[in-house]
Design a protein around this motif. Sequence first.
Motif, PDB file in Angstrom:
ATOM      1  N   ALA A   1       9.175   2.393 -17.598  1.00 56.21           N
ATOM      2  CA  ALA A   1      10.548   2.833 -17.852  1.00 56.21           C
ATOM      3  C   ALA A   1      10.989   3.906 -16.864  1.00 56.21           C
ATOM      4  N   ARG A   2      10.051   4.727 -16.437  1.00 52.22           N
ATOM      5  CA  ARG A   2      10.389   5.775 -15.473  1.00 52.22           C
ATOM      6  C   ARG A   2      10.688   5.214 -14.093  1.00 52.22           C
ATOM      7  N   MET A   3      10.104   4.052 -13.792  1.00 52.70           N
ATOM      8  CA  MET A   3      10.298   3.442 -12.478  1.00 52.70           C
ATOM      9  C   MET A   3      11.397   2.394 -12.528  1.00 52.70           C
ATOM     10  N   GLN A   4      12.574   2.812 -12.914  1.00 51.56           N
ATOM     11  CA  GLN A   4      13.731   1.928 -12.968  1.00 51.56           C
ATOM     12  C   GLN A   4      14.890   2.582 -12.214  1.00 51.56           C
ATOM     13  N   GLY A   5      15.873   1.770 -11.881  1.00 52.05           N
ATOM     14  CA  GLY A   5      17.092   2.295 -11.284  1.00 52.05           C
ATOM     15  C   GLY A   5      16.868   3.010  -9.973  1.00 52.05           C
ATOM     16  N   ASP A   6      17.450   4.223  -9.850  1.00 54.78           N
ATOM     17  CA  ASP A   6      17.401   4.969  -8.594  1.00 54.78           C
ATOM     18  C   ASP A   6      15.971   5.326  -8.186  1.00 54.78           C
ATOM     19  N   ALA A   7      15.124   5.647  -9.172  1.00 53.89           N
ATOM     20  CA  ALA A   7      13.738   6.013  -8.857  1.00 53.89           C
ATOM     21  C   ALA A   7      13.016   4.860  -8.170  1.00 53.89           C
ATOM     22  N   LEU A   8      13.225   3.655  -8.677  1.00 53.71           N
ATOM     23  CA  LEU A   8      12.595   2.488  -8.083  1.00 53.71           C
ATOM     24  C   LEU A   8      13.149   2.219  -6.689  1.00 53.71           C
ATOM     25  N   GLN A   9      14.450   2.336  -6.551  1.00 51.49           N
ATOM     26  CA  GLN A   9      15.086   2.081  -5.258  1.00 51.49           C
ATOM     27  C   GLN A   9      14.575   3.032  -4.180  1.00 51.49           C
ATOM     28  N   ARG A  10      14.374   4.295  -4.566  1.00 57.69           N
ATOM     29  CA  ARG A  10      13.901   5.278  -3.571  1.00 57.69           C
ATOM     30  C   ARG A  10      12.498   4.927  -3.086  1.00 57.69           C
ATOM     31  N   VAL A  11      11.618   4.560  -4.008  1.00 55.34           N
ATOM     32  CA  VAL A  11      10.244   4.241  -3.592  1.00 55.34           C
ATOM     33  C   VAL A  11      10.215   2.976  -2.747  1.00 55.34           C
TER      34      VAL A  11
ATOM     35  N   THR B   1      11.387  -6.249  -2.650  1.00 51.51           N
ATOM     36  CA  THR B   1      12.782  -6.110  -3.047  1.00 51.51           C
ATOM     37  C   THR B   1      12.815  -5.573  -4.471  1.00 51.51           C
ATOM     38  N   ALA B   2      13.944  -5.028  -4.864  1.00 48.98           N
ATOM     39  CA  ALA B   2      14.067  -4.473  -6.215  1.00 48.98           C
ATOM     40  C   ALA B   2      13.801  -5.548  -7.260  1.00 48.98           C
ATOM     41  N   GLU B   3      14.232  -6.761  -6.997  1.00 48.53           N
ATOM     42  CA  GLU B   3      14.057  -7.835  -7.972  1.00 48.53           C
ATOM     43  C   GLU B   3      12.588  -8.197  -8.152  1.00 48.53           C
ATOM     44  N   VAL B   4      11.891  -8.441  -7.030  1.00 46.53           N
ATOM     45  CA  VAL B   4      10.492  -8.877  -7.141  1.00 46.53           C
ATOM     46  C   VAL B   4       9.601  -7.746  -7.649  1.00 46.53           C
TER      47      VAL B   4
ATOM     48  N   GLY C   1      10.593  -5.263  -9.677  1.00 47.32           N
ATOM     49  CA  GLY C   1      10.892  -5.104 -11.098  1.00 47.32           C
ATOM     50  C   GLY C   1      10.230  -6.165 -11.952  1.00 47.32           C
ATOM     51  N   ASP C   2      10.159  -7.389 -11.429  1.00 50.75           N
ATOM     52  CA  ASP C   2       9.566  -8.491 -12.194  1.00 50.75           C
ATOM     53  C   ASP C   2       8.041  -8.413 -12.271  1.00 50.75           C
ATOM     54  N   THR C   3       7.417  -7.698 -11.331  1.00 48.41           N
ATOM     55  CA  THR C   3       5.951  -7.698 -11.257  1.00 48.41           C
ATOM     56  C   THR C   3       5.339  -6.314 -11.482  1.00 48.41           C
ATOM     57  N   LEU C   4       6.156  -5.357 -11.903  1.00 47.07           N
ATOM     58  CA  LEU C   4       5.668  -3.979 -12.044  1.00 47.07           C
ATOM     59  C   LEU C   4       4.541  -3.868 -13.070  1.00 47.07           C
TER      60      LEU C   4
ATOM     61  N   VAL D   1       0.831  -1.206   0.000  1.00 45.39           N
ATOM     62  CA  VAL D   1       0.000   0.000   0.000  1.00 45.39           C
ATOM     63  C   VAL D   1       0.865   1.256   0.000  1.00 45.39           C
ATOM     64  N   ARG D   2       1.913   1.271   0.792  1.00 46.98           N
ATOM     65  CA  ARG D   2       2.791   2.450   0.799  1.00 46.98           C
ATOM     66  C   ARG D   2       3.447   2.650  -0.560  1.00 46.98           C
ATOM     67  N   PHE D   3       3.843   1.561  -1.207  1.00 49.48           N
ATOM     68  CA  PHE D   3       4.470   1.650  -2.523  1.00 49.48           C
ATOM     69  C   PHE D   3       3.482   2.221  -3.551  1.00 49.48           C
ATOM     70  N   VAL D   4       2.252   1.694  -3.561  1.00 46.77           N
ATOM     71  CA  VAL D   4       1.251   2.150  -4.530  1.00 46.77           C
ATOM     72  C   VAL D   4       0.882   3.608  -4.273  1.00 46.77           C
ATOM     73  N   GLN D   5       0.737   3.964  -2.998  1.00 42.39           N
ATOM     74  CA  GLN D   5       0.420   5.362  -2.674  1.00 42.39           C
ATOM     75  C   GLN D   5       1.517   6.298  -3.173  1.00 42.39           C
ATOM     76  N   ALA D   6       2.776   5.861  -3.075  1.00 40.93           N
ATOM     77  CA  ALA D   6       3.889   6.676  -3.569  1.00 40.93           C
ATOM     78  C   ALA D   6       3.855   6.800  -5.086  1.00 40.93           C
ATOM     79  N   LEU D   7       3.468   5.730  -5.779  1.00 39.38           N
ATOM     80  CA  LEU D   7       3.382   5.786  -7.243  1.00 39.38           C
ATOM     81  C   LEU D   7       2.352   6.815  -7.695  1.00 39.38           C
ATOM     82  N   ARG D   8       1.286   6.963  -6.933  1.00 40.30           N
ATOM     83  CA  ARG D   8       0.238   7.920  -7.330  1.00 40.30           C
ATOM     84  C   ARG D   8       0.692   9.366  -7.220  1.00 40.30           C
TER      85      ARG D   8
END
Length: 302
Positions: A284-294, A265-268, A270-273, A229-236
């Motif tokens: 594409a925008r949610m890769q690398g550092d951007a993904l790690q921060r969220v 985790t970054a792996e799981v 990234g695989d299920t985004l 939920v925290r991850f999805v809320q951040a994406l919005r």
Amino acid sequence: MSAAALPNSVDAMLELLGSHGYLAERSLATVTYLSLRMGRPLFLEGEAGVGKTEIAKVLSAALGRKLIRLQCYEGLDVSSAVYEWNSAAQMIAIRLAEAGGDVDRDQLTSDIFADRYLIKRPLLQALEPDVAGAPVLLIDELDRADEAFEAYLLEILSDFQVTIPEFGTVKAPQPPIVIITSNRTREIHDALKRRCLYHWVDYPSTERELAIVRTRLPGIPERLSQQVVRFVQALRDQDFYKSPGVAETLDWATALTELDARSLTAEVVGDTLGALLKYQDDIARMQGDALQRVIKDATSEN
């Protein structure tokens, strides 16, 4: 399936919806309650995946009413939405009558435009009597239909009747419970909105979305549900072409559970985004550092 009595208060409406897994905000429960008590269509606007369609399904189940769904699309017309004549059967009836001789044309015309040759589409079906009570009519994604079809709805929503030139006027003995949804890809005309009670269905708060996940997916680990939920809320908060709705949250949480994930985790992620974001540019925008921060913010215990 026996029909249930309509709720007699907003609290009863909240309880009714909650008993079928729909955790509505009080404002939505209030306008839904008023729609039922006043016999007015309920017009719900909001982003895709926030639960607009689901409320019609829940009302149908909770009240024991038939659900009749009209999925709107560009080019939707009367023959697909309301009725059409079974022309093949009519032609057979005409040829049989002619083969038998002594054709009374007035009588034949009356016979071939009888109820048995009428193919009833969703809007006409919703006007028919039902022993379980008036059905729930879901007119889904009206913004996808053409403006001409929208104008045609005015007669139905005003008087709950349909005029068929060859047959006559069909009027509902009891108006259906009407739920209209729109993702607001275009504006709906004021003439139609005036016939409805209106509500904007927004994304839920963190607390409400977490409660929805817990209710709908009771088997998900508590820690994972909070992180999801925290991850999805951040994406919005990102400037995406299409932010994930509650439906995507539940899909993603289910996918993570199927993968036996206990934490993000970054792996799981990234695989299920693709369960959350449905456009490649957004992914594409949610890769690398951007993904790690969220992920870091979502998995923080603070």
